[in-house]
Design an enzyme around this catalytic site. Structure first.
Site, mmCIF file in Angstrom:
data_model
loop_
_atom_site.group_PDB
_atom_site.id
_atom_site.type_symbol
_atom_site.label_atom_id
_atom_site.label_comp_id
_atom_site.label_asym_id
_atom_site.label_seq_id
_atom_site.Cartn_x
_atom_site.Cartn_y
_atom_site.Cartn_z
ATOM 1 C CB CYS A 190 6.039 -0.808 19.417
ATOM 2 S SG CYS A 190 7.405 -1.613 18.593
ATOM 3 N N GLY A 233 3.172 -5.860 22.368
ATOM 4 C CA GLY A 233 4.544 -6.329 22.192
ATOM 5 C C GLY A 233 5.005 -7.111 23.393
ATOM 6 C CG ASN A 275 3.277 1.857 17.781
ATOM 7 O OD1 ASN A 275 2.095 2.097 17.967
ATOM 8 N ND2 ASN A 275 3.667 0.790 17.108
ATOM 9 N N GLY A 276 5.679 2.089 15.182
ATOM 10 C CA GLY A 276 5.465 2.294 13.753
ATOM 11 C C GLY A 276 6.664 1.796 12.983
ATOM 12 C CB CYS A 281 -3.172 1.107 11.140
ATOM 13 S SG CYS A 281 -3.193 -0.693 11.099
ATOM 14 C CE1 TYR A 335 -4.433 -10.668 16.788
ATOM 15 C CE2 TYR A 335 -2.774 -9.070 16.131
ATOM 16 C CZ TYR A 335 -3.125 -10.210 16.817
ATOM 17 O OH TYR A 335 -2.187 -10.885 17.529
ATOM 18 C CB CYS A 371 1.682 -4.118 7.293
ATOM 19 S SG CYS A 371 1.760 -2.546 8.167
ATOM 20 C CB CYS A 409 -3.710 2.592 6.141
ATOM 21 S SG CYS A 409 -2.646 1.453 5.220
ATOM 22 C CB CYS A 427 -2.633 -5.435 4.886
ATOM 23 S SG CYS A 427 -3.748 -4.825 6.129
#
Ligand code: 5GP
Ligand code: SF4
Ligand code: MG
Length: 469
Positions: free
Chosen positions: A11, A37, A111-112, A245, A251, A391, A442, A445
Protein backbone atom coordinates in the site's frame (compact mmCIF):
# COMPACT_ATOMS: atom_id res chain seq x y z
CA UNK A 1 -10.18 -18.46 4.40
CA UNK A 2 -10.03 -16.83 7.78
CA UNK A 3 -11.68 -13.55 8.64
CA UNK A 4 -8.80 -11.77 6.97
CA UNK A 5 -8.94 -13.25 3.53
CA UNK A 6 -6.40 -10.61 2.57
CA UNK A 7 -3.27 -11.19 4.51
CA UNK A 8 -0.83 -9.61 2.15
CA UNK A 9 -1.00 -5.97 1.31
CA UNK A 10 1.15 -3.53 -0.53
CA UNK A 11 0.00 0.00 0.00
CA UNK A 12 0.84 3.65 -0.27
CA UNK A 13 -0.43 6.49 1.93
CA UNK A 14 -0.48 10.25 1.58
CA UNK A 15 -1.83 13.06 3.77
CA UNK A 16 -1.92 16.84 3.88
CA UNK A 17 -2.99 19.19 6.66
CA UNK A 18 -3.91 22.86 6.37
CA UNK A 19 -3.87 23.44 2.63
CA UNK A 20 -6.75 24.92 0.58
CA UNK A 21 -6.21 22.31 -2.12
CA UNK A 22 -5.95 19.33 0.21
CA UNK A 23 -7.81 16.75 -1.85
CA UNK A 24 -6.20 17.82 -5.15
CA UNK A 25 -2.75 17.45 -3.59
CA UNK A 26 -3.72 14.08 -2.14
CA UNK A 27 -4.87 12.95 -5.56
CA UNK A 28 -1.49 13.92 -7.03
CA UNK A 29 0.39 12.32 -4.14
CA UNK A 30 -1.48 9.06 -4.65
CA UNK A 31 -0.81 9.30 -8.36
CA UNK A 32 2.94 9.33 -7.61
CA UNK A 33 2.47 6.36 -5.25
CA UNK A 34 0.41 4.32 -7.71
CA UNK A 35 3.19 1.71 -7.99
CA UNK A 36 2.49 0.76 -4.34
CA UNK A 37 -1.04 -0.41 -5.11
CA UNK A 38 -3.31 -0.55 -8.09
CA UNK A 39 -6.37 -2.33 -6.82
CA UNK A 40 -8.26 0.44 -5.08
CA UNK A 41 -7.76 4.01 -4.00
CA UNK A 42 -9.50 6.36 -1.59
CA UNK A 43 -9.38 9.90 -0.26
CA UNK A 44 -11.02 11.30 2.88
CA UNK A 45 -11.08 15.07 3.28
CA UNK A 46 -12.08 17.34 6.15
CA UNK A 47 -13.65 20.79 5.94
CA UNK A 48 -13.40 21.25 9.70
CA UNK A 49 -16.88 20.08 10.52
CA UNK A 50 -17.31 16.83 8.60
CA UNK A 51 -15.33 14.12 6.81
CA UNK A 52 -15.96 13.48 3.12
CA UNK A 53 -14.97 10.20 1.55
CA UNK A 54 -14.60 8.67 -1.87
CA UNK A 55 -13.22 5.18 -2.47
CA UNK A 56 -13.33 2.95 -5.52
CA UNK A 57 -11.67 0.02 -7.21
CA UNK A 58 -9.16 0.91 -9.89
CA UNK A 59 -6.42 3.41 -10.61
CA UNK A 60 -6.09 6.85 -9.03
CA UNK A 61 -6.42 8.81 -12.29
CA UNK A 62 -9.55 6.89 -13.29
CA UNK A 63 -11.24 7.23 -9.90
CA UNK A 64 -10.54 10.85 -9.05
CA UNK A 65 -12.06 12.90 -11.83
CA UNK A 66 -12.64 16.61 -11.36
CA UNK A 67 -16.29 16.22 -10.33
CA UNK A 68 -15.29 13.57 -7.76
CA UNK A 69 -12.56 15.80 -6.31
CA UNK A 70 -15.14 18.57 -5.94
CA UNK A 71 -17.02 16.33 -3.52
CA UNK A 72 -13.92 16.28 -1.26
CA UNK A 73 -13.72 19.83 0.12
CA UNK A 74 -11.61 21.06 3.00
CA UNK A 75 -8.16 21.92 4.25
CA UNK A 76 -6.95 18.45 5.10
CA UNK A 77 -7.08 15.03 3.49
CA UNK A 78 -5.58 11.57 3.69
CA UNK A 79 -5.46 8.98 0.92
CA UNK A 80 -4.53 5.38 0.28
CA UNK A 81 -3.69 3.13 -2.65
CA UNK A 82 -4.02 -0.58 -2.16
CA UNK A 83 -2.74 -3.64 -3.87
CA UNK A 84 -4.07 -7.07 -3.18
CA UNK A 85 -4.70 -10.30 -4.93
CA UNK A 86 -7.99 -10.46 -6.80
CA UNK A 87 -9.57 -12.98 -4.41
CA UNK A 88 -10.58 -10.25 -2.06
CA UNK A 89 -10.66 -7.23 -4.27
CA UNK A 90 -13.65 -5.81 -2.57
CA UNK A 91 -14.64 -2.26 -2.11
CA UNK A 92 -15.35 -2.91 1.57
CA UNK A 93 -11.60 -3.43 2.04
CA UNK A 94 -10.62 -0.20 0.29
CA UNK A 95 -9.08 2.46 2.54
CA UNK A 96 -9.08 4.94 4.23
CA UNK A 97 -11.63 3.51 6.67
CA UNK A 98 -13.96 6.03 8.21
CA UNK A 99 -15.68 5.35 11.51
CA UNK A 100 -17.98 7.44 13.58
CA UNK A 101 -19.24 6.79 17.06
CA UNK A 102 -18.01 7.26 20.59
CA UNK A 103 -14.62 8.37 19.35
CA UNK A 104 -16.08 10.91 16.94
CA UNK A 105 -15.26 10.69 13.25
CA UNK A 106 -11.91 9.14 12.45
CA UNK A 107 -10.38 8.13 9.13
CA UNK A 108 -7.46 5.72 9.02
CA UNK A 109 -5.08 4.60 6.27
CA UNK A 110 -2.57 1.81 6.81
CA UNK A 111 0.50 0.50 5.01
CA UNK A 112 1.81 -2.76 6.41
CA UNK A 113 0.40 -5.86 7.97
CA UNK A 114 -0.49 -6.59 11.59
CA UNK A 115 0.67 -10.04 12.62
CA UNK A 116 -1.71 -10.53 15.56
CA UNK A 117 -4.83 -8.95 14.05
CA UNK A 118 -6.72 -12.21 13.83
CA UNK A 119 -6.27 -13.00 17.51
CA UNK A 120 -7.44 -9.52 18.50
CA UNK A 121 -10.36 -9.66 16.11
CA UNK A 122 -11.59 -12.94 17.57
CA UNK A 123 -11.39 -11.48 21.05
CA UNK A 124 -13.21 -8.28 20.03
CA UNK A 125 -15.93 -10.22 18.23
CA UNK A 126 -16.52 -12.29 21.32
CA UNK A 127 -17.27 -8.99 23.13
CA UNK A 128 -19.65 -7.96 20.38
CA UNK A 129 -17.59 -5.81 18.02
CA UNK A 130 -18.94 -5.95 14.49
CA UNK A 131 -16.37 -5.68 11.73
CA UNK A 132 -17.16 -4.06 8.40
CA UNK A 133 -14.21 -5.42 6.46
CA UNK A 134 -11.76 -8.30 6.38
CA UNK A 135 -8.82 -5.96 6.85
CA UNK A 136 -6.37 -6.14 9.72
CA UNK A 137 -6.41 -2.33 9.96
CA UNK A 138 -9.93 -2.35 11.31
CA UNK A 139 -8.81 -3.82 14.65
CA UNK A 140 -6.97 -0.59 15.41
CA UNK A 141 -10.22 1.35 15.11
CA UNK A 142 -12.13 -1.11 17.30
CA UNK A 143 -9.40 -1.05 19.93
CA UNK A 144 -9.54 2.76 19.91
CA UNK A 145 -13.31 2.63 20.25
CA UNK A 146 -13.24 0.44 23.37
CA UNK A 147 -10.44 2.42 25.03
CA UNK A 148 -11.37 4.12 28.31
CA UNK A 149 -9.14 7.08 27.48
CA UNK A 150 -10.67 10.32 26.24
CA UNK A 151 -8.02 12.00 24.11
CA UNK A 152 -7.54 10.62 20.62
CA UNK A 153 -3.79 10.10 21.02
CA UNK A 154 -4.31 8.17 24.27
CA UNK A 155 -6.93 5.98 22.61
CA UNK A 156 -4.54 5.40 19.75
CA UNK A 157 -1.74 4.40 22.11
CA UNK A 158 -4.13 2.01 23.87
CA UNK A 159 -4.70 0.35 20.50
CA UNK A 160 -1.08 0.37 19.36
CA UNK A 161 0.29 -1.34 22.46
CA UNK A 162 -1.92 -4.31 21.54
CA UNK A 163 -1.04 -4.69 17.88
CA UNK A 164 2.11 -6.21 16.47
CA UNK A 165 3.73 -6.19 13.09
CA UNK A 166 4.16 -3.55 10.45
CA UNK A 167 2.26 -0.30 10.33
CA UNK A 168 2.85 3.07 8.83
CA UNK A 169 -0.40 4.85 9.65
CA UNK A 170 -2.27 8.03 8.86
CA UNK A 171 -5.27 9.07 10.93
CA UNK A 172 -7.48 12.09 10.50
CA UNK A 173 -10.34 13.72 12.38
CA UNK A 174 -12.14 16.93 11.44
CA UNK A 175 -9.33 19.01 12.88
CA UNK A 176 -6.24 16.82 13.34
CA UNK A 177 -3.94 14.55 11.37
CA UNK A 178 -1.72 11.89 12.94
CA UNK A 179 1.10 10.07 11.15
CA UNK A 180 3.25 7.32 12.63
CA UNK A 181 5.56 4.40 12.02
CA UNK A 182 5.69 1.21 14.05
CA UNK A 183 8.65 0.93 16.44
CA UNK A 184 10.51 -1.38 14.06
CA UNK A 185 9.96 0.93 11.11
CA UNK A 186 9.09 -1.76 8.56
CA UNK A 187 7.47 0.58 6.05
CA UNK A 188 8.74 3.99 5.00
CA UNK A 189 6.96 7.28 5.78
CA UNK A 190 8.19 10.82 5.25
CA UNK A 191 7.13 14.30 6.21
CA UNK A 192 7.37 17.46 4.11
CA UNK A 193 5.97 20.95 3.72
CA UNK A 194 4.18 22.85 0.99
CA UNK A 195 3.05 26.48 1.27
CA UNK A 196 3.32 26.18 5.05
CA UNK A 197 1.15 23.05 5.12
CA UNK A 198 2.31 19.65 6.40
CA UNK A 199 2.40 16.70 4.01
CA UNK A 200 3.11 13.05 4.72
CA UNK A 201 3.82 10.33 2.15
CA UNK A 202 5.01 6.73 1.94
CA UNK A 203 7.76 7.83 -0.42
CA UNK A 204 9.42 11.14 -1.17
CA UNK A 205 8.58 10.87 -4.91
CA UNK A 206 5.08 12.06 -3.96
CA UNK A 207 6.56 15.33 -2.62
CA UNK A 208 8.48 15.89 -5.84
CA UNK A 209 5.34 15.76 -7.95
CA UNK A 210 3.48 18.38 -5.91
CA UNK A 211 6.53 20.59 -5.34
CA UNK A 212 6.63 19.96 -1.60
CA UNK A 213 9.87 20.15 0.35
CA UNK A 214 11.03 16.82 1.77
CA UNK A 215 11.81 17.55 5.42
CA UNK A 216 12.70 14.15 6.85
CA UNK A 217 11.54 10.62 7.43
CA UNK A 218 9.27 9.93 10.36
CA UNK A 219 11.35 7.82 12.71
CA UNK A 220 10.45 4.28 13.69
CA UNK A 221 8.17 4.56 16.73
CA UNK A 222 7.57 8.27 16.19
CA UNK A 223 4.09 9.79 16.20
CA UNK A 224 3.52 13.10 14.42
CA UNK A 225 0.45 15.00 15.63
CA UNK A 226 -0.71 17.92 13.50
CA UNK A 227 -3.44 20.44 14.31
CA UNK A 228 -4.03 24.15 13.77
CA UNK A 229 -1.53 24.92 16.53
CA UNK A 230 1.29 23.16 14.70
CA UNK A 231 3.23 19.91 14.46
CA UNK A 232 4.21 17.85 17.51
CA UNK A 233 6.41 14.77 17.69
CA UNK A 234 6.05 12.00 20.27
CA UNK A 235 8.13 8.91 20.88
CA UNK A 236 6.02 6.91 23.30
CA UNK A 237 7.28 3.40 22.50
CA UNK A 238 9.99 1.52 24.32
CA UNK A 239 12.76 1.39 21.71
CA UNK A 240 13.22 -1.99 20.01
CA UNK A 241 15.57 -3.23 17.34
CA UNK A 242 14.57 -1.62 14.06
CA UNK A 243 13.87 -3.70 10.97
CA UNK A 244 12.94 -1.63 7.92
CA UNK A 245 12.03 -3.78 4.94
CA UNK A 246 15.04 -4.34 2.70
CA UNK A 247 12.71 -5.45 -0.10
CA UNK A 248 11.56 -1.82 -0.43
CA UNK A 249 15.07 -1.11 -1.74
CA UNK A 250 15.16 -4.17 -3.98
CA UNK A 251 11.83 -3.94 -5.69
CA UNK A 252 9.00 -2.10 -4.07
CA UNK A 253 9.83 1.60 -3.75
CA UNK A 254 10.25 3.90 -6.72
CA UNK A 255 13.90 4.47 -7.71
CA UNK A 256 13.61 8.25 -7.43
CA UNK A 257 12.49 8.06 -3.79
CA UNK A 258 14.55 8.51 -0.65
CA UNK A 259 13.65 5.89 1.93
CA UNK A 260 15.48 4.73 5.05
CA UNK A 261 17.97 7.55 4.49
CA UNK A 262 19.01 6.47 1.02
CA UNK A 263 18.11 7.02 -2.62
CA UNK A 264 16.58 3.82 -3.99
CA UNK A 265 18.14 4.13 -7.45
CA UNK A 266 21.65 4.40 -6.05
CA UNK A 267 21.11 1.33 -3.88
CA UNK A 268 19.76 -0.70 -6.81
CA UNK A 269 22.67 0.33 -8.99
CA UNK A 270 25.09 -0.66 -6.25
CA UNK A 271 23.33 -4.03 -5.94
CA UNK A 272 24.10 -4.48 -9.66
CA UNK A 273 27.75 -3.58 -9.09
CA UNK A 274 27.94 -6.06 -6.26
CA UNK A 275 26.36 -8.68 -8.51
CA UNK A 276 29.11 -8.05 -11.08
CA UNK A 277 31.75 -8.60 -8.40
CA UNK A 278 30.08 -11.85 -7.34
CA UNK A 279 29.36 -13.11 -10.87
CA UNK A 280 31.83 -11.82 -13.43
CA UNK A 281 30.72 -13.21 -16.82
CA UNK A 282 32.22 -13.37 -20.29
CA UNK A 283 29.41 -11.72 -22.20
CA UNK A 284 28.75 -9.35 -25.10
CA UNK A 285 25.85 -7.38 -23.64
CA UNK A 286 23.91 -6.75 -20.42
CA UNK A 287 20.12 -6.66 -20.71
CA UNK A 288 17.80 -5.32 -18.01
CA UNK A 289 14.38 -6.80 -17.45
CA UNK A 290 12.31 -3.61 -17.64
CA UNK A 291 11.61 -1.76 -15.47
CA UNK A 292 12.53 -3.37 -12.19
CA UNK A 293 15.91 -4.72 -13.38
CA UNK A 294 17.04 -1.45 -14.94
CA UNK A 295 19.13 0.25 -12.22
CA UNK A 296 20.88 -3.00 -11.23
CA UNK A 297 21.68 -3.75 -14.88
CA UNK A 298 23.27 -0.30 -15.24
CA UNK A 299 25.37 -0.99 -12.15
CA UNK A 300 26.38 -4.43 -13.43
CA UNK A 301 27.33 -3.10 -16.86
CA UNK A 302 29.40 -0.26 -15.39
CA UNK A 303 31.25 -2.52 -12.98
CA UNK A 304 31.83 -5.30 -15.53
CA UNK A 305 32.67 -2.96 -18.41
CA UNK A 306 30.13 -4.68 -20.67
CA UNK A 307 27.78 -2.55 -22.80
CA UNK A 308 24.16 -2.37 -21.73
CA UNK A 309 21.48 -2.79 -24.39
CA UNK A 310 17.71 -2.68 -24.25
CA UNK A 311 17.14 -6.18 -25.55
CA UNK A 312 13.60 -6.21 -24.19
CA UNK A 313 11.16 -3.44 -24.97
CA UNK A 314 8.29 -2.78 -22.65
CA UNK A 315 4.86 -1.66 -23.72
CA UNK A 316 4.17 1.12 -21.25
CA UNK A 317 0.48 1.31 -21.94
CA UNK A 318 -0.31 -2.00 -20.29
CA UNK A 319 -1.61 -1.20 -16.84
CA UNK A 320 -0.13 -3.00 -13.89
CA UNK A 321 -3.61 -4.29 -13.22
CA UNK A 322 -3.55 -6.76 -16.04
CA UNK A 323 -5.37 -9.34 -14.00
CA UNK A 324 -6.38 -12.68 -15.39
CA UNK A 325 -7.25 -15.55 -13.11
CA UNK A 326 -5.42 -18.33 -14.94
CA UNK A 327 -1.76 -19.25 -14.80
CA UNK A 328 -1.70 -19.72 -18.57
CA UNK A 329 -3.02 -16.23 -19.16
CA UNK A 330 -0.45 -14.78 -16.79
CA UNK A 331 2.25 -15.98 -19.17
CA UNK A 332 0.41 -14.30 -21.93
CA UNK A 333 0.60 -11.14 -19.86
CA UNK A 334 4.40 -11.20 -20.08
CA UNK A 335 4.18 -11.20 -23.88
CA UNK A 336 1.81 -8.29 -23.78
CA UNK A 337 4.30 -6.33 -21.73
CA UNK A 338 7.65 -7.29 -23.25
CA UNK A 339 9.03 -7.95 -26.70
CA UNK A 340 12.64 -8.88 -27.58
CA UNK A 341 14.74 -6.87 -30.05
CA UNK A 342 16.06 -9.64 -32.26
CA UNK A 343 18.65 -7.44 -34.00
CA UNK A 344 20.30 -6.78 -30.62
CA UNK A 345 20.15 -10.36 -29.35
CA UNK A 346 21.09 -12.44 -32.39
CA UNK A 347 24.21 -14.53 -31.78
CA UNK A 348 25.08 -12.74 -28.52
CA UNK A 349 26.21 -13.94 -25.11
CA UNK A 350 23.92 -12.03 -22.78
CA UNK A 351 23.71 -11.28 -19.08
CA UNK A 352 20.06 -10.69 -18.14
CA UNK A 353 19.41 -8.80 -14.90
CA UNK A 354 16.22 -8.81 -12.86
CA UNK A 355 15.58 -7.70 -9.29
CA UNK A 356 14.03 -10.86 -7.88
CA UNK A 357 12.55 -14.27 -8.58
CA UNK A 358 9.38 -15.23 -6.77
CA UNK A 359 7.76 -18.16 -8.58
CA UNK A 360 10.05 -17.94 -11.62
CA UNK A 361 7.14 -18.12 -14.03
CA UNK A 362 7.83 -14.62 -15.38
CA UNK A 363 11.59 -15.20 -15.41
CA UNK A 364 11.18 -18.41 -17.39
CA UNK A 365 9.01 -16.69 -20.00
CA UNK A 366 11.48 -13.85 -20.33
CA UNK A 367 14.46 -16.16 -20.77
CA UNK A 368 12.61 -18.17 -23.42
CA UNK A 369 11.75 -14.93 -25.15
CA UNK A 370 15.40 -13.88 -25.22
CA UNK A 371 16.43 -17.32 -26.47
CA UNK A 372 13.85 -17.15 -29.24
CA UNK A 373 15.19 -13.71 -30.03
CA UNK A 374 18.47 -15.35 -31.04
CA UNK A 375 20.74 -15.07 -27.96
CA UNK A 376 23.35 -17.82 -27.96
CA UNK A 377 24.21 -17.84 -24.24
CA UNK A 378 22.04 -16.52 -21.40
CA UNK A 379 23.27 -15.78 -17.89
CA UNK A 380 20.39 -14.79 -15.62
CA UNK A 381 21.54 -12.77 -12.61
CA UNK A 382 19.30 -11.57 -9.82
CA UNK A 383 20.08 -8.48 -7.74
CA UNK A 384 18.66 -10.02 -4.54
CA UNK A 385 19.16 -13.29 -2.66
CA UNK A 386 16.83 -16.27 -3.19
CA UNK A 387 13.35 -15.46 -1.85
CA UNK A 388 12.71 -18.48 0.36
CA UNK A 389 10.24 -17.28 2.99
CA UNK A 390 6.92 -15.48 2.79
CA UNK A 391 6.48 -11.96 4.12
CA UNK A 392 4.06 -11.26 6.96
CA UNK A 393 4.69 -7.55 7.13
CA UNK A 394 2.90 -6.18 4.13
CA UNK A 395 4.51 -7.32 0.90
CA UNK A 396 2.66 -9.68 -1.33
CA UNK A 397 4.53 -12.96 -1.59
CA UNK A 398 3.13 -16.44 -2.15
CA UNK A 399 3.23 -19.17 0.47
CA UNK A 400 6.50 -20.90 1.26
CA UNK A 401 5.70 -23.85 -1.00
CA UNK A 402 5.05 -21.57 -3.95
CA UNK A 403 8.37 -19.73 -3.65
CA UNK A 404 10.57 -21.59 -6.08
CA UNK A 405 13.78 -21.00 -4.11
CA UNK A 406 12.21 -22.63 -1.08
CA UNK A 407 11.39 -25.92 -2.72
CA UNK A 408 14.03 -26.24 -5.44
CA UNK A 409 17.80 -26.36 -5.73
CA UNK A 410 19.69 -23.74 -7.73
CA UNK A 411 20.25 -26.27 -10.49
CA UNK A 412 16.55 -27.16 -10.61
CA UNK A 413 15.62 -23.49 -10.85
CA UNK A 414 18.17 -22.91 -13.59
CA UNK A 415 16.81 -25.85 -15.51
CA UNK A 416 13.23 -24.64 -15.08
CA UNK A 417 14.10 -21.15 -16.22
CA UNK A 418 16.15 -22.61 -19.09
CA UNK A 419 19.10 -20.21 -18.72
CA UNK A 420 22.74 -21.31 -19.17
CA UNK A 421 23.68 -20.04 -15.75
CA UNK A 422 21.81 -18.54 -12.82
CA UNK A 423 23.13 -16.39 -10.00
CA UNK A 424 21.54 -14.64 -7.03
CA UNK A 425 23.17 -11.89 -5.01
CA UNK A 426 24.49 -13.16 -1.67
CA UNK A 427 22.83 -12.01 1.55
CA UNK A 428 26.24 -10.68 2.64
CA UNK A 429 26.45 -8.72 -0.62
CA UNK A 430 23.01 -7.25 -0.03
CA UNK A 431 23.83 -6.40 3.58
CA UNK A 432 27.07 -4.77 2.53
CA UNK A 433 25.30 -2.54 -0.04
CA UNK A 434 22.55 -1.34 2.31
CA UNK A 435 24.92 -0.40 5.10
CA UNK A 436 26.49 -3.49 6.64
CA UNK A 437 25.93 -4.91 10.10
CA UNK A 438 25.43 -1.48 11.69
CA UNK A 439 22.22 -0.87 9.75
CA UNK A 440 19.48 -3.20 10.90
CA UNK A 441 16.97 -4.30 8.26
CA UNK A 442 14.42 -7.06 7.91
CA UNK A 443 15.81 -9.80 5.66
CA UNK A 444 13.22 -12.40 6.66
CA UNK A 445 12.09 -13.35 3.16
CA UNK A 446 15.70 -14.31 2.46
CA UNK A 447 16.92 -15.76 5.76
CA UNK A 448 13.68 -16.71 7.56
CA UNK A 449 14.63 -14.70 10.65
CA UNK A 450 11.38 -12.91 11.35
CA UNK A 451 11.76 -9.81 13.54
CA UNK A 452 8.17 -10.11 14.80
CA UNK A 453 6.44 -13.37 15.50
CA UNK A 454 3.39 -14.31 13.52
CA UNK A 455 0.60 -16.75 14.28
CA UNK A 456 1.42 -20.36 13.47
CA UNK A 457 -1.81 -20.95 11.61
CA UNK A 458 -1.49 -18.64 8.67
CA UNK A 459 -4.35 -18.45 6.21
CA UNK A 460 -3.18 -19.34 2.74
CA UNK A 461 -3.07 -16.15 0.73
CA UNK A 462 -4.71 -16.01 -2.64
CA UNK A 463 -2.29 -16.57 -5.47
CA UNK A 464 -1.03 -13.25 -6.77
CA UNK A 465 -2.29 -13.36 -10.30
CA UNK A 466 0.27 -11.26 -11.98
CA UNK A 467 3.59 -9.71 -11.26
CA UNK A 468 4.69 -6.27 -12.06
CA UNK A 469 7.48 -6.21 -14.53
P1 5GP B 1 8.75 -14.48 -11.32
O1 5GP B 1 9.85 -14.63 -12.35
O2 5GP B 1 9.14 -15.04 -10.02
O3 5GP B 1 7.46 -15.03 -11.81
O4 5GP B 1 8.49 -12.91 -11.13
C1 5GP B 1 9.57 -12.06 -10.83
C2 5GP B 1 9.18 -10.64 -11.16
O5 5GP B 1 8.15 -10.22 -10.28
C3 5GP B 1 10.34 -9.67 -10.98
O6 5GP B 1 10.55 -9.01 -12.21
C4 5GP B 1 9.89 -8.70 -9.92
O7 5GP B 1 10.13 -7.37 -10.35
C5 5GP B 1 8.42 -8.94 -9.74
N1 5GP B 1 8.08 -8.96 -8.28
C6 5GP B 1 8.88 -9.26 -7.25
N2 5GP B 1 8.25 -9.16 -6.07
C7 5GP B 1 7.01 -8.76 -6.33
C8 5GP B 1 5.88 -8.47 -5.49
O8 5GP B 1 5.94 -8.54 -4.27
N3 5GP B 1 4.75 -8.08 -6.12
C9 5GP B 1 4.68 -7.98 -7.48
N4 5GP B 1 3.54 -7.61 -7.99
N5 5GP B 1 5.71 -8.25 -8.29
C10 5GP B 1 6.88 -8.63 -7.73
FE1 SF4 C 1 10.43 -6.89 3.62
FE2 SF4 C 1 10.99 -9.45 3.21
FE3 SF4 C 1 10.91 -8.47 5.70
FE4 SF4 C 1 8.68 -8.72 4.27
S1 SF4 C 1 9.99 -10.40 5.01
S2 SF4 C 1 9.28 -6.97 5.53
S3 SF4 C 1 9.39 -8.28 2.18
S4 SF4 C 1 12.37 -7.91 4.05
MG1 MG D 1 10.12 -7.05 -12.49
Amino acid sequence: MGPFDKFHEECGIFGVFNHPEASNLTYLGLYALQHRGQESAGIVSSDGSALHVHKAMGLVADIFTEPVLKTLPGFSAIGHVRYSTTGSSQIKNAQPFVVSGGIGNVAIAHNGNLTNAMEIRKELESYGSIFQSTMDTEVIIHLMAISRERALLDRLMDALVRVQGAYSLLLMTEDTMIALRDPRGFRPLSIGTIDGATVVASESCAFDLIGAVFEREIEPGEIIYVDKKGVKSYKPFVPVKQSPCVFEFIYFARPDSIIFGKNVYEIRKELGRQLAREYPKEADIVIPVPDSGMPAAIGYAQEAGIPIELGLIRNHYVGRTFIEPKQSIRHFGVKIKLNPVREILRGKRVVVIDDSIVRATTGRKIIKMIRNGGAKEIHFLISSPPTRYPCFYGIDTPTKEELIANSHSMEEIREYITCDSLGYLSIEGLRHVVGGEQKPYCYACFDGRYPVEFPVRIPKPQMPLFYNL
